[in-house]
Design an enzyme around this catalytic site. Sequence first.
Site, PDB file in Angstrom:
ATOM      1  N   ASP A 274      29.380  67.940  15.482  1.00 41.36           N
ATOM      2  CA  ASP A 274      30.231  67.733  14.310  1.00 41.36           C
ATOM      3  C   ASP A 274      29.810  68.769  13.283  1.00 41.36           C
ATOM      4  OD1 ASP A 274      31.499  67.003  11.993  1.00 41.36           O
ATOM      5  OD2 ASP A 274      30.617  64.989  11.855  1.00 41.36           O
TER       6      ASP A 274
ATOM      7  N   LYS B 115      32.544  75.802   5.659  1.00 42.22           N
ATOM      8  CA  LYS B 115      33.660  75.372   6.513  1.00 42.22           C
ATOM      9  C   LYS B 115      35.010  75.545   5.818  1.00 42.22           C
ATOM     10  CE  LYS B 115      35.135  71.188   9.010  1.00 42.22           C
ATOM     11  NZ  LYS B 115      34.612  69.878   9.471  1.00 42.22           N
TER      12      LYS B 115
ATOM     13  N   GLU C 149      38.432  65.648  14.747  1.00 44.15           N
ATOM     14  CA  GLU C 149      37.405  64.708  14.265  1.00 44.15           C
ATOM     15  C   GLU C 149      37.848  63.243  14.322  1.00 44.15           C
ATOM     16  OE1 GLU C 149      36.357  66.690  10.599  1.00 44.15           O
ATOM     17  OE2 GLU C 149      35.461  68.318  11.754  1.00 44.15           O
TER      18      GLU C 149
ATOM     19  N   ASP D  48      39.636  59.593   7.530  1.00 48.48           N
ATOM     20  CA  ASP D  48      38.385  60.366   7.483  1.00 48.48           C
ATOM     21  C   ASP D  48      38.386  61.263   6.263  1.00 48.48           C
ATOM     22  OD1 ASP D  48      36.251  62.095   7.814  1.00 48.48           O
ATOM     23  OD2 ASP D  48      36.740  62.681   9.861  1.00 48.48           O
TER      24      ASP D  48
HETATM   25  N1  LIG Z   1      27.558  56.993  -1.216  1.00 47.08           N
HETATM   26  C1  LIG Z   1      28.449  57.972  -1.413  1.00 47.08           C
HETATM   27  N2  LIG Z   1      29.378  57.870  -2.388  1.00 47.08           N
HETATM   28  C2  LIG Z   1      30.271  58.864  -2.596  1.00 47.08           C
HETATM   29  N3  LIG Z   1      30.312  60.006  -1.896  1.00 47.08           N
HETATM   30  C3  LIG Z   1      29.412  60.162  -0.911  1.00 47.08           C
HETATM   31  C4  LIG Z   1      28.443  59.174  -0.610  1.00 47.08           C
HETATM   32  N4  LIG Z   1      27.679  59.609   0.407  1.00 47.08           N
HETATM   33  C5  LIG Z   1      28.151  60.823   0.743  1.00 47.08           C
HETATM   34  N5  LIG Z   1      29.194  61.176  -0.057  1.00 47.08           N
HETATM   35  C6  LIG Z   1      29.975  62.416  -0.034  1.00 47.08           C
HETATM   36  O1  LIG Z   1      30.513  62.577   1.276  1.00 47.08           O
HETATM   37  C7  LIG Z   1      30.670  63.973   1.543  1.00 47.08           C
HETATM   38  C8  LIG Z   1      30.027  64.291   2.854  1.00 47.08           C
HETATM   39  O2  LIG Z   1      30.583  63.484   3.836  1.00 47.08           O
HETATM   40  P1  LIG Z   1      30.500  63.913   5.366  1.00 47.08           P
HETATM   41  O3  LIG Z   1      29.120  64.263   5.726  1.00 47.08           O
HETATM   42  O4  LIG Z   1      31.222  62.873   6.116  1.00 47.08           O
HETATM   43  O5  LIG Z   1      31.383  65.228   5.281  1.00 47.08           O
HETATM   44  P2  LIG Z   1      31.486  66.396   6.314  1.00 47.08           P
HETATM   45  O6  LIG Z   1      31.638  65.835   7.674  1.00 47.08           O
HETATM   46  O7  LIG Z   1      30.385  67.336   6.078  1.00 47.08           O
HETATM   47  O8  LIG Z   1      32.832  67.062   5.810  1.00 47.08           O
HETATM   48  P3  LIG Z   1      34.215  67.350   6.544  1.00 47.08           P
HETATM   49  O9  LIG Z   1      34.399  66.287   7.569  1.00 47.08           O
HETATM   50  O10 LIG Z   1      35.205  67.283   5.434  1.00 47.08           O
HETATM   51  O11 LIG Z   1      34.066  68.705   7.091  1.00 47.08           O
HETATM   52  C9  LIG Z   1      30.012  64.725   0.400  1.00 47.08           C
HETATM   53  O12 LIG Z   1      31.010  65.184  -0.502  1.00 47.08           O
HETATM   54  C10 LIG Z   1      29.127  63.660  -0.231  1.00 47.08           C
HETATM   55  O13 LIG Z   1      28.949  63.912  -1.616  1.00 47.08           O
HETATM   56 MG   LIG Z   2      33.235  65.105   8.812  1.00 48.16          MG
END
Ligand SMILES: Nc1ncnc2c1ncn2[C@@H]1O[C@H](COP(=O)(O)OP(=O)(O)OP(=O)(O)O)[C@@H](O)[C@H]1O
Ligand SMILES: [Mg+2]
Length: 559
Positions: free
Chosen positions: A8, A70, A147, A170
């Site tokens: 991922d 990304k 995803e 998502d």
């Molecule tokens: N408890 C929380 N409350 C609000 N936002 C959160 C919390 N925990 C994580 N985030 C937010 O979630 C985001 C990251 O989520 P995630 O890791 O699922 O994304 P990603 O998979 O990297 O991104 P994408 O799927 O869009 O490429 C960040 O913007 C982070 O600030």
């Molecule tokens: Mg993601």
Amino acid sequence: MSRIVGIDLGTSTSEIACIVDGTPKLLPNSLGKVVTPSVVHIGEDGTVLVGEEAAEYLFTRPDCTFIEVKRLTGSGETLKAHGKEYAPEDIQAMLLSYLVRCAESSLEEKIDRAVITVPAYFTDVQRRATAKAGELAGLHVERIINEPTAAALDYGLSNLKECKNVLVYDLGGGTLDVTVLELFEGVIDVKASSGNNQLGGKDFDEIIMRHLADPTEDERALMRLKKSAEDCKIALSVEDEYTVSLPFLLTDKDGKPVSVEKTVSRRNFEDWVSEKVASTREPMMSALADAKLAPSDLQVVLLVGGSTRIPCIKKLVEETLGASPRSLVDPDLTVARGAAIQAGLIEGSINNKDLVLTDVCPYTLGTAPLREGLFGKRLVFDPIIPRNTTIPTEKAKIYFPAADYQTSVIIDVYQGESSDPDNNERLGEVRLTGIPPARQGKEQIEVTFGYDMNGILQVKASVLSTGRQVSAEISTTGVKAKPVLNLSKWEQAEGARQFRPLIRKAEKLIALNMDIGGDINMLVQRIKEELLLKNKEQADNLREELLAMLEVMEKVDKR
Ligand SMILES: Nc1ncnc2c1ncn2[C@@H]1O[C@H](COP(=O)(O)OP(=O)(O)OP(=O)(O)O)[C@@H](O)[C@H]1O
Ligand SMILES: [Mg+2]
């Protein structure tokens, strides 16, 4: 054959997993953690740091430390460090290499094959760029999967007996994906995807930043501000109030230090982001409409991605769908787990008789021929593959050269939903020459679009009278992975999609119980034939018959 890992590759965080003893297992990074921040630092001497170790340089060396790369995937933009230029794919490749090296040391074996996930709403160009990053990292990219589909695979594997309509919402760091699918005893039939690949948690951070301080060019100040904004956002998911305190953030034009000290309430935050949050309602409705389902037809709503922890997001999903969304999968790890499951289906460590997946193409793909209109001739977008068509798919259309004695044509390839090609994304063109000169309307040009399991487009054009043909993979890079779920002929027949889950179920039952399989088998074969002959009505009637038979059979089974 070597093992395949699932990755991922997220905007904010990345994860890597593989199948161990039939179930997905997340693999730890060099710090022993399964979640790696998507941060890359390039040192003066070219050394590369990834993850938390790279994040330590965010404040001191923001000029050569990269986050949220990304979102630049496939944009053609370049990033600079120490006077050297990098494509976003180069940085993504560093991230991938790191994850793979960690996996290698944890598994104690060499890894060079991977399944990589992308947002369902990624365009063709963005998918190719992701595959390129994988290749740059020395990986053979076996499959690019969506995803939300990965999340569905994860849910599907642990709920093999269920028959449900599922919506996956998502919202991660940079992208929103909404996917509607049907789960039918191990058959995952994706019906529609929608979303916005430029909306995510990072946008909420930026909105908070703007409320905290005036715009500044000072990169270090910006990084500190961004970090505090994100801390504030995350805190407000559980607290009612949060105080951001940034002493000596920057100096003003007179050289005086400027500090920031502000308290933000959850109400403030919700007001600031309300428009963006509300904008996620439309993709939910559009995916449902394309899947021909009403909110009340949904039995499961899966929340995926870190941003779904924000209370007003949960509330919006709940209000829109009228059901309370449940976090039935791990929002941070489910996509990597699903990627590992897909890898397991390819390598054979998961039996593809238990779990079958179909996916769709999320955008309409087509050409832009000249058409006669009220105001003379103009280019109009002409769809060839409508959005949410099950993949892999191949569709063809016939065109005529626009003028008398024309010997070559250019076929423009577009992706989007507008009838005006200018409002859609232009993917490229195919030039066909050697058309025999003739009066207009005589020579026919057949244009064929193929869309494979990776979501990558292939365009062919041929002169029907001579058989002369050109074909191009739109854009220059990309993987040529072979589809593993080979849909048989009947499955590709028009209208076959609604029949697939039922037929798979019947075939499974036949395999389990040969004695009573005879009649059912005959019915199944007849349905397939009718579908191939495009006798939709006949097929529908037989479907009713088959349903009734299966019902009887299940009753017998239970006794
Ligand atoms: N408890 C929380 N409350 C609000 N936002 C959160 C919390 N925990 C994580 N985030 C937010 O979630 C985001 C990251 O989520 P995630 O890791 O699922 O994304 P990603 O998979 O990297 O991104 P994408 O799927 O869009 O490429 C960040 O913007 C982070 O600030
Ligand atoms: Mg993601």
